[in-house]
Each structure stands twice: as C-alpha cells, then as structure tokens.
Design a protein around this motif. Structure first.
Motif, PDB file in Angstrom:
ATOM      1  N   LEU A   1       0.828  -1.206   0.000  1.00  0.00           N
ATOM      2  CA  LEU A   1       0.000   0.000   0.000  1.00  0.00           C
ATOM      3  C   LEU A   1       0.862   1.256   0.000  1.00  0.00           C
ATOM      4  O   LEU A   1       0.514   2.266  -0.627  1.00  0.00           O
ATOM      5  N   SER A   2       1.986   1.197   0.671  1.00  0.00           N
ATOM      6  CA  SER A   2       2.905   2.331   0.682  1.00  0.00           C
ATOM      7  C   SER A   2       3.466   2.584  -0.713  1.00  0.00           C
ATOM      8  O   SER A   2       3.577   3.735  -1.154  1.00  0.00           O
TER       9      SER A   2
ATOM     10  N   GLY B   1       0.730   4.166  -2.789  1.00  0.00           N
ATOM     11  CA  GLY B   1       0.545   5.562  -2.407  1.00  0.00           C
ATOM     12  C   GLY B   1       1.656   6.452  -2.942  1.00  0.00           C
ATOM     13  O   GLY B   1       1.402   7.572  -3.413  1.00  0.00           O
TER      14      GLY B   1
ATOM     15  N   ARG C   1      -5.378   9.248  -1.972  1.00  0.00           N
ATOM     16  CA  ARG C   1      -4.318   8.301  -2.340  1.00  0.00           C
ATOM     17  C   ARG C   1      -4.496   6.988  -1.597  1.00  0.00           C
ATOM     18  O   ARG C   1      -4.325   5.900  -2.173  1.00  0.00           O
ATOM     19  N   ARG C   2      -4.825   7.055  -0.317  1.00  0.00           N
ATOM     20  CA  ARG C   2      -5.043   5.827   0.459  1.00  0.00           C
ATOM     21  C   ARG C   2      -6.227   5.042  -0.099  1.00  0.00           C
ATOM     22  O   ARG C   2      -6.183   3.810  -0.189  1.00  0.00           O
TER      23      ARG C   2
END
Length: 332
Positions: free
Chosen positions: A64-65, A68, A84-85
């Motif tokens: 997920l990072s 993002g 973005r999340r």
C-alpha cells in the motif's frame, strides 16, 4: 500472471530433497485453495477480498505504501492523502480479484462487451492466419478479457512468468486453462514465443511491467518511465502489428474489453521507441478513467534508474474513480 518480458532463465542446480518436499507441500496447499475458490461468484470473492485485506493490513502495508508513493509521484497534490489511500486500497483489492478471475465462477458472457476501432481488424487478421500481438496491461479484469479473446481466436498464446515451484506452476496453468482456452508460453521460452508468431498465432503480452534490463524510456503518465522492450521488439522482429487493449469493470456490473487500432512496427531503435510511446499514450486515458483498477503496487519508478522525471503535467483521475469511495464501495 501474464508478462511481457521474454528473458533468459538462469541455470540452477538440481533442487535438493528438502526443496522438493517443500514444493510438494506448497502444491498440496495450492490444490486445496483452488478447490475452495473454484465456482465462487464475483460477489462472494469481493466480500472475501475486502475482509482479507482488512485482516492482513499489517502484512500489506509495504504494498500500500508503494501504491501511495506512485500515486503521489504521478498526481502530486491533485490528490489528497485520503484519496491516495483510497485508490491504493482499491487498487490492491482489484489486483487480487483480477488474479482470481480465471479460477472462480465464470461471469455470464452477456456481461462482457468488446469494442474499439481495432477489434474488427484483429479478428480479421487472425482468421487469415496472420500473426498479431495483443498488448495488454494490469488494469481491471485482464483475465476476463483474455477469456473473451480466447473464445474467438482459436490460436491464442499468452506469455507468462512461471512459478518457481514447477508443481504449483502446473496447477495454476490447469486452473487458468479451465476458463481461458489458450496456450501458456513461459517468458523464458524465446524460441516458443517466436515460433508461435511465425505460425500465425495471436500472442498476448503484458506491456506495463518494470524492466531493469532496458534503456528505453517513454512518457508514461507524464513521467519518464522505463519500458520493457519485449512486446515492441517482438513486433519489429516478426512484423506482427501490436494491438493495444484495455479491460475494465464497469459501474453497471458489466465488463468491457477495448481494442485500439494496430500499431505497426518499423525498423531500428527510433521506430521501436515510437511504437512504445504510442502504446503508452493509448493506455493512459483508460488508466485515468479507471485509476482504482490499475496496478499501482508495481514499483514502476525506482531511485537511481533514471526514471521518474516529470515530462508534462497530467490531469487527476476521472471523478468516477474517486466518487463515493470508488468502485469497490459502490458495488455489492
């Protein structure tokens, strides 16, 4: 997963007895998982994926990072941190569903719509026995698009990246083949890939994977981006036109396959770069329109590799991709 980067497999020493036992154990677990998934509906899998992603959030944090960071690099402050999340989470869930769509219960063919200015030419060339390359990307429902094509193009092959475990690889190919009636060619089988085109087959390749072995850079989503040369190099070497395609899940519960006009090969490095740039340009509007279904977890721009430079401004994703929490919250 299909791939678009023909390569050369490194020679490895014979597997040890312990590794062979591990492979068999993994294959047994995979066999049980496939039996559990087979026949499950899209609605059931969506719910299961949502739940699994919540429970596995700590393990998925790095993915997920990455998503993002990619969204921030492409769109900058046009997206808020919350947006973005949201897109990163929905992108990951969409990716998991895409990987399972060749295994779970097939969708009703009436729910799949094929369109685009290149579709008739693609079908006609294949009927005449002429080689064609289908340039796909990790957007939306690529396995459903593959299924639709394989039911209409009798001589269709897919370049894929084989699993390290040969037993698991055989199980996955058998599961995929149950829904998609095509031949699977390892990305390391350069001779088989070229022969399929020389025999007049259709060849499906993924065109949006990172490649550290290429120096070719193109404008992709407004950024200087390394582009895998495999698909365009095959087109140039064999003379087969490259048909760009996209495949997305609509908000109305239907699935769309879109085929663009063929990109004809030329000769030499400049023609290679031009064809790659044209492919990236064709795909961009579909990524923009269905940003929540794109593969943002791919590390497309990496430090020190010369990529990531801003070449031009780019608009934010389409409002539908951001509205009301996106596709995954609007649909059951």
């Amino acid at each position: 997963m299909p791939t678009g980067r023909p390569g050369r497999r490194r020679r490895r020493s014979p597997p040890s007895r312990l590794l062979r036992l591990r492979w068999r154990g993994e294959a047994l677990a995979l066999r049980l998982l496939l039996a559990l998934l087979r026949g499950r509906s899209h609605t059931t899998m969506r719910r299961g994926i949502r739940l699994a992603c919540r429970l596995a959030a700590p393990a998925l944090a790095q993915r997920l990072s990455t998503a993002g960071a990619n969204l921030e690099r492409v769109y900058g402050d046009q997206l808020s941190p919350a947006q973005r999340r949201q897109l990163a989470g929905e992108s990951l869930q969409s990716f998991f569903l895409s990987c399972l769509e060749s295994i779970i219960q097939p969708v009703d063919p009436q729910r799949i719509t094929a369109e685009g200015e290149g579709l008739a030419a693609l079908m006609a060339m294949h009927r005449r026995g002429e080689a064609v390359i289908v340039g796909s990307l990790h957007l939306g429902c690529w396995d459903l698009g593959l299924r639709w094509l394989s039911e209409r193009l009798p001589h269709l092959a897919v370049i894929y990246r084989p699993a390290h475990n040969p037993h698991a690889d055989a199980l996955l190919n058998a599961a995929r083949s149950a829904n998609s009636h095509c031949r699977w060619i390892s990305q390391f089988d350069a001779r088989g890939i070229l022969q399929s085109l020389r025999d007049g087959c259709g060849l499906v390749v993924m065109t949006d994977l990172y490649s550290h072995r290429t120096a070719l850079m193109v404008d992709f989503l407004g950024l200087r981006t390394r582009f895998a040369t495999g698909p365009v190099a095959l087109s140039q070497k064999t003379g087969a036109p490259l048909f760009p395609v996209a495949h997305v899940r609509g908000d109305d519960g239907r699935f769309r396959l879109i085929c663009g006009a063929p990109l004809q090969p030329g000769h030499g490095p400049e023609a290679l770069a031009a064809q790659a740039a044209a492919l990236a340009r064709w795909h961009e509007p579909w990524i923009q329109a269905y940003a929540e279904q794109y593969y943002w977890i791919n590390r497309r721009w990496r430090p020190g590799d010369g990529s990531g430079e801003r070449l031009r401004p780019i608009a934010p994703p389409a409002p539908r991709a951001l509205a009301a929490g996106g596709e995954w919250r609007r649909r059951p």
